[in-house]
Motif scaffolding. Structure first.
Motif, PDB file in Angstrom:
ATOM      1  N   PRO A 339       0.808  -1.228   0.000  1.00  0.00           N
ATOM      2  CA  PRO A 339       0.000   0.000   0.000  1.00  0.00           C
ATOM      3  C   PRO A 339       0.836   1.270   0.000  1.00  0.00           C
ATOM      4  O   PRO A 339       1.948   1.310   0.521  1.00  0.00           O
ATOM      5  N   ILE A 340       0.255   2.292  -0.583  1.00  0.00           N
ATOM      6  CA  ILE A 340       0.763   3.655  -0.430  1.00  0.00           C
ATOM      7  C   ILE A 340       0.051   4.215   0.795  1.00  0.00           C
ATOM      8  O   ILE A 340      -1.177   4.256   0.846  1.00  0.00           O
ATOM      9  N   ILE A 341       0.806   4.628   1.802  1.00  0.00           N
ATOM     10  CA  ILE A 341       0.244   5.000   3.099  1.00  0.00           C
ATOM     11  C   ILE A 341       0.202   6.517   3.190  1.00  0.00           C
ATOM     12  O   ILE A 341       1.229   7.181   3.359  1.00  0.00           O
ATOM     13  N   GLY A 342      -0.988   7.085   3.099  1.00  0.00           N
ATOM     14  CA  GLY A 342      -1.112   8.528   2.972  1.00  0.00           C
ATOM     15  C   GLY A 342      -1.753   9.218   4.156  1.00  0.00           C
ATOM     16  O   GLY A 342      -2.944   9.060   4.385  1.00  0.00           O
ATOM     17  N   TYR A 343      -0.965   9.961   4.897  1.00  0.00           N
ATOM     18  CA  TYR A 343      -1.468  10.914   5.891  1.00  0.00           C
ATOM     19  C   TYR A 343      -0.320  11.826   6.295  1.00  0.00           C
ATOM     20  O   TYR A 343       0.832  11.610   5.900  1.00  0.00           O
ATOM     21  N   SER A 344      -0.611  12.834   7.086  1.00  0.00           N
ATOM     22  CA  SER A 344       0.344  13.920   7.302  1.00  0.00           C
ATOM     23  C   SER A 344       1.683  13.469   7.854  1.00  0.00           C
ATOM     24  O   SER A 344       2.724  13.999   7.464  1.00  0.00           O
ATOM     25  N   SER A 345       1.686  12.502   8.765  1.00  0.00           N
ATOM     26  CA  SER A 345       2.960  12.064   9.360  1.00  0.00           C
ATOM     27  C   SER A 345       3.270  10.618   9.008  1.00  0.00           C
ATOM     28  O   SER A 345       3.820   9.868   9.810  1.00  0.00           O
ATOM     29  N   SER A 346       2.918  10.212   7.780  1.00  0.00           N
ATOM     30  CA  SER A 346       3.137   8.839   7.339  1.00  0.00           C
ATOM     31  C   SER A 346       4.608   8.465   7.395  1.00  0.00           C
ATOM     32  O   SER A 346       5.493   9.292   7.149  1.00  0.00           O
ATOM     33  N   LEU A 552     -16.283  14.373  14.473  1.00  0.00           N
ATOM     34  CA  LEU A 552     -15.049  14.237  13.705  1.00  0.00           C
ATOM     35  C   LEU A 552     -14.732  15.511  12.938  1.00  0.00           C
ATOM     36  O   LEU A 552     -15.568  16.045  12.233  1.00  0.00           O
ATOM     37  N   ASP A 553     -13.519  15.979  13.077  1.00  0.00           N
ATOM     38  CA  ASP A 553     -13.048  17.123  12.304  1.00  0.00           C
ATOM     39  C   ASP A 553     -12.471  16.588  10.999  1.00  0.00           C
ATOM     40  O   ASP A 553     -11.428  15.941  10.987  1.00  0.00           O
ATOM     41  N   GLU A 554     -13.141  16.874   9.879  1.00  0.00           N
ATOM     42  CA  GLU A 554     -12.724  16.303   8.607  1.00  0.00           C
ATOM     43  C   GLU A 554     -11.364  16.810   8.146  1.00  0.00           C
ATOM     44  O   GLU A 554     -10.742  16.250   7.267  1.00  0.00           O
ATOM     45  N   LYS A 555     -10.878  17.906   8.712  1.00  0.00           N
ATOM     46  CA  LYS A 555      -9.599  18.465   8.299  1.00  0.00           C
ATOM     47  C   LYS A 555      -8.439  17.899   9.119  1.00  0.00           C
ATOM     48  O   LYS A 555      -7.289  18.243   8.878  1.00  0.00           O
ATOM     49  N   SER A 556      -8.764  17.044  10.066  1.00  0.00           N
ATOM     50  CA  SER A 556      -7.724  16.532  10.964  1.00  0.00           C
ATOM     51  C   SER A 556      -7.439  15.073  10.681  1.00  0.00           C
ATOM     52  O   SER A 556      -8.334  14.300  10.362  1.00  0.00           O
ATOM     53  N   ASP A 557      -6.163  14.702  10.801  1.00  0.00           N
ATOM     54  CA  ASP A 557      -5.755  13.316  10.638  1.00  0.00           C
ATOM     55  C   ASP A 557      -6.070  12.482  11.865  1.00  0.00           C
ATOM     56  O   ASP A 557      -6.019  11.261  11.822  1.00  0.00           O
ATOM     57  N   ASP A 558      -6.313  13.117  12.991  1.00  0.00           N
ATOM     58  CA  ASP A 558      -6.433  12.386  14.243  1.00  0.00           C
ATOM     59  C   ASP A 558      -7.515  13.005  15.100  1.00  0.00           C
ATOM     60  O   ASP A 558      -7.931  14.143  14.887  1.00  0.00           O
ATOM     61  N   SER A 559      -7.981  12.262  16.098  1.00  0.00           N
ATOM     62  CA  SER A 559      -8.990  12.783  17.014  1.00  0.00           C
ATOM     63  C   SER A 559      -8.338  13.780  17.962  1.00  0.00           C
ATOM     64  O   SER A 559      -7.145  13.704  18.245  1.00  0.00           O
ATOM     65  N   ASP A 560      -9.151  14.719  18.438  1.00  0.00           N
ATOM     66  CA  ASP A 560      -8.610  15.696  19.374  1.00  0.00           C
ATOM     67  C   ASP A 560      -9.185  15.428  20.759  1.00  0.00           C
ATOM     68  O   ASP A 560     -10.007  14.556  20.959  1.00  0.00           O
ATOM     69  N   VAL A 561      -8.697  16.168  21.745  1.00  0.00           N
ATOM     70  CA  VAL A 561      -9.169  16.010  23.120  1.00  0.00           C
ATOM     71  C   VAL A 561      -9.515  17.372  23.683  1.00  0.00           C
ATOM     72  O   VAL A 561      -8.949  18.392  23.305  1.00  0.00           O
ATOM     73  N   ASP A 562     -10.463  17.374  24.574  1.00  0.00           N
ATOM     74  CA  ASP A 562     -10.937  18.598  25.194  1.00  0.00           C
ATOM     75  C   ASP A 562     -10.255  18.767  26.551  1.00  0.00           C
ATOM     76  O   ASP A 562      -9.875  17.801  27.199  1.00  0.00           O
ATOM     77  N   SER A 563     -10.160  20.007  27.002  1.00  0.00           N
ATOM     78  CA  SER A 563      -9.517  20.262  28.297  1.00  0.00           C
ATOM     79  C   SER A 563     -10.250  19.545  29.421  1.00  0.00           C
ATOM     80  O   SER A 563      -9.633  19.070  30.384  1.00  0.00           O
ATOM     81  N   GLY A 564     -11.578  19.442  29.290  1.00  0.00           N
ATOM     82  CA  GLY A 564     -12.339  18.714  30.301  1.00  0.00           C
ATOM     83  C   GLY A 564     -12.003  17.238  30.307  1.00  0.00           C
ATOM     84  O   GLY A 564     -11.937  16.593  31.361  1.00  0.00           O
ATOM     85  N   ASP A 565     -11.746  16.684  29.113  1.00  0.00           N
ATOM     86  CA  ASP A 565     -11.346  15.284  29.022  1.00  0.00           C
ATOM     87  C   ASP A 565     -10.004  15.065  29.717  1.00  0.00           C
ATOM     88  O   ASP A 565      -9.807  14.085  30.435  1.00  0.00           O
ATOM     89  N   ILE A 566      -9.065  15.979  29.451  1.00  0.00           N
ATOM     90  CA  ILE A 566      -7.736  15.857  30.056  1.00  0.00           C
ATOM     91  C   ILE A 566      -7.841  15.914  31.578  1.00  0.00           C
ATOM     92  O   ILE A 566      -7.187  15.151  32.294  1.00  0.00           O
ATOM     93  N   LYS A 567      -8.669  16.804  32.055  1.00  0.00           N
ATOM     94  CA  LYS A 567      -8.842  16.910  33.502  1.00  0.00           C
ATOM     95  C   LYS A 567      -9.343  15.599  34.083  1.00  0.00           C
ATOM     96  O   LYS A 567      -8.852  15.132  35.111  1.00  0.00           O
ATOM     97  N   GLN A 568     -10.304  14.974  33.411  1.00  0.00           N
ATOM     98  CA  GLN A 568     -10.841  13.715  33.918  1.00  0.00           C
ATOM     99  C   GLN A 568      -9.827  12.582  33.799  1.00  0.00           C
ATOM    100  O   GLN A 568      -9.641  11.803  34.729  1.00  0.00           O
ATOM    101  N   ILE A 569      -9.147  12.499  32.670  1.00  0.00           N
ATOM    102  CA  ILE A 569      -8.209  11.397  32.498  1.00  0.00           C
ATOM    103  C   ILE A 569      -7.010  11.540  33.436  1.00  0.00           C
ATOM    104  O   ILE A 569      -6.469  10.553  33.932  1.00  0.00           O
ATOM    105  N   ASP A 570      -6.592  12.789  33.709  1.00  0.00           N
ATOM    106  CA  ASP A 570      -5.514  12.992  34.680  1.00  0.00           C
ATOM    107  C   ASP A 570      -5.934  12.521  36.063  1.00  0.00           C
ATOM    108  O   ASP A 570      -5.155  11.862  36.774  1.00  0.00           O
ATOM    109  N   ALA A 571      -7.165  12.846  36.441  1.00  0.00           N
ATOM    110  CA  ALA A 571      -7.655  12.438  37.757  1.00  0.00           C
ATOM    111  C   ALA A 571      -7.749  10.921  37.862  1.00  0.00           C
ATOM    112  O   ALA A 571      -7.376  10.322  38.877  1.00  0.00           O
TER     113      ALA A 571
END
Length: 742
Positions: A339-346, A552-571
């Motif tokens: 395969p030809i592997i196509g994405y921003s940081s391939s 899903l952000d169609e312009k992004s190669d990857d999922s993003d995270v919210d500050s509230g998510d980070i707060k919960q996952i840190d806890a």
């Protein structure tokens, strides 16, 4: 044996049944007569006919073949203009074809053709040529039927789309219908009709069809293919197996396109899905629950189409995120695809040049016509890739994983007629509260070729059974106040939709997301998690799911995270690792692909890592089958998301007899406080309560202990006076809340 001793089906489909092994070989082995009307005449077709007739020939059986000549437009024109006698011209055209035809130099193919020359010399095999006559012109005789008879007079007739060729028997999507003269009056009549028709054609008595004997043609076959007289008729089933193995070896030494790997055996429902897709002109949807093998099914479809098109195919495989691309690559390479592997940081830094070269080679060098691009949604949507797609001249297959995402307005505009062949893969194809986007997907990809549900997968042993434990938590006073404030603000942003239904405007939708995050991040979940997970602190294979998933952000190669998510996952990470002393790792989009690969390896190596704390990127496609116990803190209302999260936990793994799911259900307040609420206060709770109950009901339906959760649902419905809990949408439900409060 006689024919009635065999288990004979009424229908055989080439991608579901092994027609040669299951039908031809055993039946012809007990036959004394074989009559066959096929499509175009060719040496390769004659080589295929030899499979199964050797045993019949050894005890004096008789074979009669009627075939149609292949005539070019020039041949047809010459015949119609009467340049010479049509029978003579047809014979000369076939003789020319025999002389010029390239036949495989495989030993067993040549040996079979050598055997056929012996059968012709011994008057066991006779060949006649048929064509149609109408209004002074000629046409091709395309009927495809066959008759077999055993020594007891039992007769089988079959008809359908299958020719006597290797492609028809082993590659194409072909079907034959079978009639057994001893089974019923109807089947006996069908056999009699087909026998009468064949005999009439063979004896040149069928109106509109001209049949000519062709001794010159059989002599040409003998001259070209006779090498030495076979010692005996020993090209039996064992040699057929050698033949097939040899052909497979030759085909895979330097293959160009996709091929099914020998080590992968498709399940029955996967075979049926590929067959149905091929039968729908290679368009459709594989609706298969997580863990049922969508990826392998999709790649099997690629291999099928690649071979059907003689590898003249451009394949584009699209999935949402970078880590899913890499996961696909692990399976793609097993199918003889580079395969030809196509994405921003391939890892393929030059993937754009590779794609340009593949398209250029496809136009210039026929033998390099197959290529495969696997990329993210964002890369597929990019101007560069779209420009390259416009340059492709070969047929294109577009295969989209997690295809529900392609219903979004911006990306669905790219679904057009450039893509001749189409395949959508998704566990949940229907888009949540988006009828327009869902309709667009079905209009483009076509119908469902398979709808393999979680219930079926568990019943068939493809997924692990599970126990479901809803863990009820309540909003704090501050959270409840914030929830109510946002609800009041949302009431100002209700508008009339096109269909006349109430809906939220764009700002109201933002407020709805903000309100859902209050629920997702309820502080009570952390302390309740500690209580529920403490009995498991010395166990392994644990997943803790945090945060709410963004659209899903169609312009992004990857999922993003919210500050509230980070707060919960840190806890959560701090509590598990520091307070309970567990070996834990975070699994989010902020970890690199290499880091996530290491985490997966350690997690599956007993003892090195007990728990994974994840956000978002496990929603779609990530395969970690070892997960046995899941604590789901993310209180999503989107069925697509929570069904996928459940699927992460149910994949089969050694020593995993069942899985456990702890689902943190958020209610506005304790149930014993509800009777004291005003009507307005109670109505403002309803949409949250219904959404949480809808998820509980979905999870409980297939759980081993589902009745326990159902009892809780009934208690909640009774307190809130809710008759039904179907999901009617945030906007519609909220509008009802406001209206009832006025």
């Amino acid at each position: 044996m006689s024919f009635p001793d065999h288990n004979i089906k009424s229908e055989y489909r080439s991608l579901i049944d092994n027609v040669v092994q299951d039908f031809y070989l055993p039946i012809l082995g007990d036959a004394i007569c074989y009559k066959r009307a096929v499509g175009f005449f060719s040496s390769s077709a004659l080589a295929e006919i030899s499979k199964g007739i050797c045993k019949m020939a050894s005890h004096g059986g008789k074979i009669e073949i009627v075939a149609s000549p292949y005539l070019s437009e020039e041949d047809m024109k010459a015949i119609q203009q009467g340049y010479q006698n049509r029978e003579t011209y047809i014979k000369e055209a076939i003789l020319r074809q025999i002389r010029e035809e390239d036949v495989s130099d495989d030993y067993y193919t040549l040996e079979r053709l050598n055997l056929l020359t012996k059968l012709i010399e011994d008057d066991i095999l006779d060949i006649k040529i048929a064509y149609t006559e109408k209004n002074g012109g000629i046409g091709m005789y395309h009927e495809k039927m066959g008759l077999m008879e055993d020594s007891s007079g039992n007769t089988i007739a079959f008809s359908g789309s299958m020719n006597e060729s290797a492609t028809a028997m082993e590659v194409n999507y072909e079907t034959i219908d079978v009639f057994c003269g001893w089974k019923s009056d109807y089947e006996r009549d069908q056999v009699a009709l087909k026998k009468k028709a064949f005999d009439s054609i063979w004896n040149d008595k069928e109106c509109g069809i001209k049949v000519i004997a062709a001794p010159e043609i059989t002599q040409a076959l003998i001259k070209k293919f006779q090498r030495q007289a076979p010692v005996s008729f020993r090209l039996d089933e064992e040699q057929f197996k050698k033949d097939k193995k040899s052909a497979t070896r030759v085909a895979t030494e330097n293959p160009i396109g996709a091929r099914m790997p020998e080590e992968i055996q498709l399940r029955d429902y996967q075979q049926a899905a590929v067959a149905a897709w091929a039968g729908s002109n290679y368009r459709g949807i594989f609706s298969m629950c997580t863990g049922a093998g969508k990826t392998i099914s999709g790649l099997a479809a690629v291999a099928k189409l690649s071979q059907d098109l003689n590898d003249c195919l451009a394949t584009i495989i699209v999935c949402p995120y970078q880590h899913l691309v890499e996961q696909w690559v692990e399976d793609i390479v097993k199918f003889n695809i580079k395969p030809i592997i196509g994405y921003s940081s391939s890892s393929q830094k030059d993937w754009k040049k590779r794609l340009e070269k593949a398209i250029r080679d496809q136009r210039m060098i026929p033998k390099k016509s197959f290529f495969c691009l696997v990329c993210t949604n964002a890369t597929f949507s990019s101007a560069f890739v779209q420009e390259q797609i416009d340059k492709i001249k070969a047929p294109i297959l577009l295969m989209v994983d997690e295809a529900h995402n392609f219903g979004a307005q911006r990306i669905r505009k790219l679904l057009d007629d450039r893509f001749t062949y189409r395949l959508a893969l998704s566990a949940t194809m229907d888009r949540h509260r988006d009828e327009e986007g869902t309709a667009a997907l079905y209009n483009f990809f076509g119908k469902k070729c398979i709808d393999y549900t979680l219930e079926q997968a568990i019943r068939d042993g493809k997924l692990t059974p599970y126990k479901y434990y809803p863990v009820v938590v309540y909003l704090s006073d501050d959270e409840l106040e914030k929830y109510s404030e946002i609800s009041s603000e949302m009431a100002k942003h209700i508008i009339q939709g096109r269909s006349g239904n109430a809906k939220l405007d764009s700002y109201g939708e933002m407020l709805a997301i903000k309100r859902s995050r209050v629920v997702a991040g309820a502080i009570a979940k952390i302390s309740e998690l500690r209580k529920q997970i403490e009995p498991y602190k010395n166990q392994n294979n644990i997943l803790v799911y945090c945060g709410a998933t963004n659209i899903l952000d169609e312009k992004s190669d990857d999922s993003d995270v919210d500050s509230g998510d980070i707060k919960q996952i840190d806890a959560v990470t701090h509590m598990l690792g520091n307070e309970l002393g567990m070996r834990v790792a975070r699994f989010t989009s902020r970890e690199s692909i290499e880091e996530r690969t290491t985490i997966k390896e350690k997690f599956q190596d007993d003892g090195k890592l007990q728990a994974i704390v994840a956000i978002k990127c496990l929603d779609e496609g990530v395969n970690i089958p070892g997960i046995k116990t899941a604590f789901i803190l993310a209180s999503t209302t989107n069925p697509k998301e929570y069904i996928q999260r459940r699927g992460r936990v149910l994949r089969k793994a050694p020593g995993k007899s069942y899985a456990e799911i702890y689902d943190f259900v958020t209610l506005p307040r304790p149930l014993d406080e509800v009777p004291g609420l005003t009507i307005e206060q109670a109505n403002r709770d309803v949409s949250l309560v219904k959404n949480e109950c809808a998820r509980m009901q979905e999870f409980a339906a297939q759980a081993l202990n589902g009745m326990d959760a159902q009892t809780l649902i009934w208690d909640i419905q009774e307190v809130y006076h809710i008759e039904t809990i179907e999901d009617v949408g945030v906007e519609a439900e909220f509008a009802k809340e406001i209206k009832s409060s006025d």
